[in-house]
Design an enzyme around this catalytic site. Sequence first.
Site, PDB file in Angstrom:
ATOM      1  N   ASP A   1       0.820  -1.214   0.000  1.00  0.00           N
ATOM      2  CA  ASP A   1       0.000   0.000   0.000  1.00  0.00           C
ATOM      3  C   ASP A   1       0.860   1.273   0.000  1.00  0.00           C
ATOM      4  O   ASP A   1       1.809   1.390   0.776  1.00  0.00           O
ATOM      5  CB  ASP A   1      -0.902  -0.022   1.247  1.00  0.00           C
TER       6      ASP A   1
ATOM      7  N   THR B   1      -7.151   4.022  -1.192  1.00  0.00           N
ATOM      8  CA  THR B   1      -6.819   2.599  -1.097  1.00  0.00           C
ATOM      9  C   THR B   1      -7.916   1.645  -1.588  1.00  0.00           C
ATOM     10  O   THR B   1      -7.676   0.837  -2.493  1.00  0.00           O
ATOM     11  CB  THR B   1      -6.472   2.258   0.363  1.00  0.00           C
TER      12      THR B   1
ATOM     13  N   ASN C   1     -13.053   5.579   0.511  1.00  0.00           N
ATOM     14  CA  ASN C   1     -12.905   4.736   1.700  1.00  0.00           C
ATOM     15  C   ASN C   1     -14.050   4.970   2.682  1.00  0.00           C
ATOM     16  O   ASN C   1     -14.280   4.158   3.570  1.00  0.00           O
ATOM     17  CB  ASN C   1     -11.579   5.034   2.414  1.00  0.00           C
TER      18      ASN C   1
ATOM     19  N   TYR D   1      -9.953  -9.572   7.740  1.00  0.00           N
ATOM     20  CA  TYR D   1      -8.955  -8.514   7.842  1.00  0.00           C
ATOM     21  C   TYR D   1      -8.526  -8.273   9.282  1.00  0.00           C
ATOM     22  O   TYR D   1      -9.348  -8.120  10.179  1.00  0.00           O
ATOM     23  CB  TYR D   1      -9.461  -7.189   7.249  1.00  0.00           C
TER      24      TYR D   1
ATOM     25  N   HIS E   1       2.133   8.327   5.658  1.00  0.00           N
ATOM     26  CA  HIS E   1       1.229   9.287   6.299  1.00  0.00           C
ATOM     27  C   HIS E   1       1.892   9.917   7.526  1.00  0.00           C
ATOM     28  O   HIS E   1       1.780  11.114   7.761  1.00  0.00           O
ATOM     29  CB  HIS E   1      -0.045   8.579   6.773  1.00  0.00           C
TER      30      HIS E   1
ATOM     31  N   ASP F   1      -1.424   0.667  -4.858  1.00  0.00           N
ATOM     32  CA  ASP F   1      -2.669   1.348  -5.188  1.00  0.00           C
ATOM     33  C   ASP F   1      -2.498   2.831  -5.485  1.00  0.00           C
ATOM     34  O   ASP F   1      -3.265   3.412  -6.247  1.00  0.00           O
ATOM     35  CB  ASP F   1      -3.679   1.154  -4.049  1.00  0.00           C
ATOM     36  N   HIS F   2      -1.491   3.456  -4.860  1.00  0.00           N
ATOM     37  CA  HIS F   2      -1.324   4.901  -5.015  1.00  0.00           C
ATOM     38  C   HIS F   2       0.016   5.319  -4.457  1.00  0.00           C
ATOM     39  O   HIS F   2       0.718   4.500  -3.839  1.00  0.00           O
ATOM     40  CB  HIS F   2      -2.455   5.651  -4.296  1.00  0.00           C
TER      41      HIS F   2
ATOM     42  N   HIS G   1      -2.636  11.093   0.269  1.00  0.00           N
ATOM     43  CA  HIS G   1      -2.928  10.729  -1.115  1.00  0.00           C
ATOM     44  C   HIS G   1      -4.425  10.814  -1.282  1.00  0.00           C
ATOM     45  O   HIS G   1      -5.145  10.991  -0.289  1.00  0.00           O
ATOM     46  CB  HIS G   1      -2.415   9.314  -1.403  1.00  0.00           C
TER      47      HIS G   1
HETATM   48 ZN   LIG Z   1      -3.249   5.790   2.963  1.00  0.00          ZN
END
Ligand SMILES: [Zn+2]
Length: 453
Positions: free
Chosen positions: A34, A70, A91, A154, A193, A237-238, A336
């Site tokens: 991620d 994400t 999200n 998860y 982050h 993803d980013h 992001h």
């Molecule tokens: Zn993030």
Amino acid sequence: MKLLVILFFSGLMTGCRGNSSYSVPPKLLLVSFDGFRADYLQNYEFPHLQNFIKEGVLVEHVKNVFITKTFPNHYSIVTGLYEESHGIVANSMYDVVTKKHFSDSNDKDPFWWNEAVPIWVTNQLQENRSSAAAMWPGTDVLIHNTTPSYFMNYSISVSFEERLNNITMWLSNSNPPVTFATLYWEEPDASGHKYGPEDKENMRRVLKEIDDLIGYLVQKLKMLGLWENLNVIITSDHGMTQCSENRSINLDLCINRSTYTLIDLTPVAAVLPKINITEVYDKLKNCSPHMNVYLKEDIPDRFYYQHNDRIQPIILVADEGWTIVLNKSLSKLGDHGYDNSLPSMHPFLAAHGPAFHKGYKHSTINIVDIYPMMCHILGLKPHPNNGTFSHTKCLLVDQWCINLPEAIGIVIGVLLVLTTLTCLIIIMQNRLSVPHPFSRLQLQEDDDDPLIG
Ligand SMILES: [Zn+2]
Ligand SMILES: *[C@@H]1O[C@H](CO)[C@@H](O)[C@H](O)[C@H]1NC(C)=O
Ligand SMILES: *[C@@H]1O[C@H](CO)[C@@H](O)[C@H](O)[C@H]1NC(C)=O
Ligand SMILES: *[C@@H]1O[C@H](CO)[C@@H](O)[C@H](O)[C@H]1NC(C)=O
Ligand SMILES: *[C@@H]1O[C@H](CO)[C@@H](O)[C@H](O)[C@H]1NC(C)=O
Ligand SMILES: *[C@@H]1O[C@H](CO)[C@@H](O)[C@H](O)[C@H]1NC(C)=O
Ligand SMILES: *[C@@H]1O[C@H](CO)[C@@H](O)[C@H](O)[C@H]1NC(C)=O
Ligand SMILES: *[C@@H]1O[C@H](CO)[C@@H](O)[C@H](O)[C@H]1NC(C)=O
Ligand SMILES: *[C@@H]1O[C@H](CO)[C@@H](O)[C@H](O)[C@H]1NC(C)=O
Ligand SMILES: *[C@@H]1O[C@H](CO)[C@@H](O)[C@H](O)[C@H]1NC(C)=O
């Protein structure tokens, strides 16, 4: 004699087939780290990942989808669809009709996921094969009444090693065989982050840990004898960009909170007005020069982010590095979600295995192009999607591909040769006409003679 001939040909056949690659179905492991920004690869050292790339392919930039968050991008990877078409548009979401809420910790209602069919479901329904998953968003949800045959609920506290060990166990011994597997890891997003991508010292440490995990992954696959036959895609993803306390936009300075409901905050705010939409829009429109404010119907086409009920009537898009806040100081140094044309928002893609070339570099593909490529590798019929298979042909050993620079080179080359030949012919014709200055009439007669050659 007949027997000999049959033996000879059957020998030839198995010889050509190499007895392993065709007898087992193709297998694919899709890995996401991620928030792995594309240019981390240029700015930091990744010895294990670079070794992986040396024997495989690299796509330096993957243009992801807006909003660059994400859940939406992970679902685009496995469906090939823009967010407006697969329905995971953020999200944090709210559906006005059903009054349902979605967030990354409240994501198990199939309602949110059923607008698309992810590849792990197709893999199990189209072919008699199974899928396995380690924490990829959506893999613990009953999408179209199906979960992967093997999956984990998860939990952020399950280590990378445990995720990998269980995934490789499922890949090596299960019946029907696991042919598609996914593996998700929360870093380097979490640290991006926390520190911001410009904190070189901390990012170097975190990215070295990621590279060590990739080293461990390759070592494990080799140890289990999976390395040669398994196709492995490592992507993300980013990306991530630097934020600052000096770059925040306080909505409370522009509009009274009681006039709207905030579904999502930053860097793309989703605003559901409680009063007249135009009034809310007018108050927000001039709130900050560092933020674009769109009525839903005016969201630019290039975002492919309009045609879905889950997109709210007004969205606010902060400029790169700016943070939208509600009257309190920001806590993140990296974020992001911004415009997907920003290079800082792009991830990369690397791949290795029998389906991929060795040592090939490619500049860019779209994140929605990954899906048709994966379907091709697995021999699945793709659902309608927004990807373009031909964008990934140069990565694949079984495809014929000319990339643009090569094609231009060939065209220029051919033109040069043709021009040279034409010039030569003209020069030779002129030369031949020189010794006969007085016999124009005769020359006309000779014109048809094969003077050259
Ligand atoms: Zn993030
Ligand atoms: C298949 O190939 C492996 C090695 O690639 C070899 O050990 C094995 O004997 C072969 N099997 C047959 C049936 O040819
Ligand atoms: C699918 O695999 C299972 C288990 O191996 C087997 O029982 C079943 O007959 C297979 N079905 C098809 C359609 O191949
Ligand atoms: C996931 O959680 C659900 C509900 O808590 C439980 O019923 C299910 O067995 C769990 N599945 C796995 C694979 O752990
Ligand atoms: C991984 O596999 C082990 C052994 O089968 C099992 O005990 C453990 O619960 C699995 N982990 C997860 C997260 O599913
Ligand atoms: C924010 O701006 C102030 C004043 O311009 C400056 O002193 C401070 O260093 C800036 N903070 C950051 C994190 O850039
Ligand atoms: C916001 O609007 C409510 C209701 O109209 C009002 O009571 C409140 O004082 C307003 N707040 C601010 C900060 O203006
Ligand atoms: C919303 O407000 C605008 C301007 O304030 C007005 O022209 C419009 O008629 C209002 N619309 C509704 C549905 O009340
Ligand atoms: C925002 O903060 C200021 C100062 O801390 C305070 O006066 C104001 O009431 C706050 N507004 C809201 C809507 O919380
Ligand atoms: C994306 O693909 C879906 C499914 O085929 C289609 O409905 C949608 O119109 C496509 N979007 C664009 C912008 O072409």
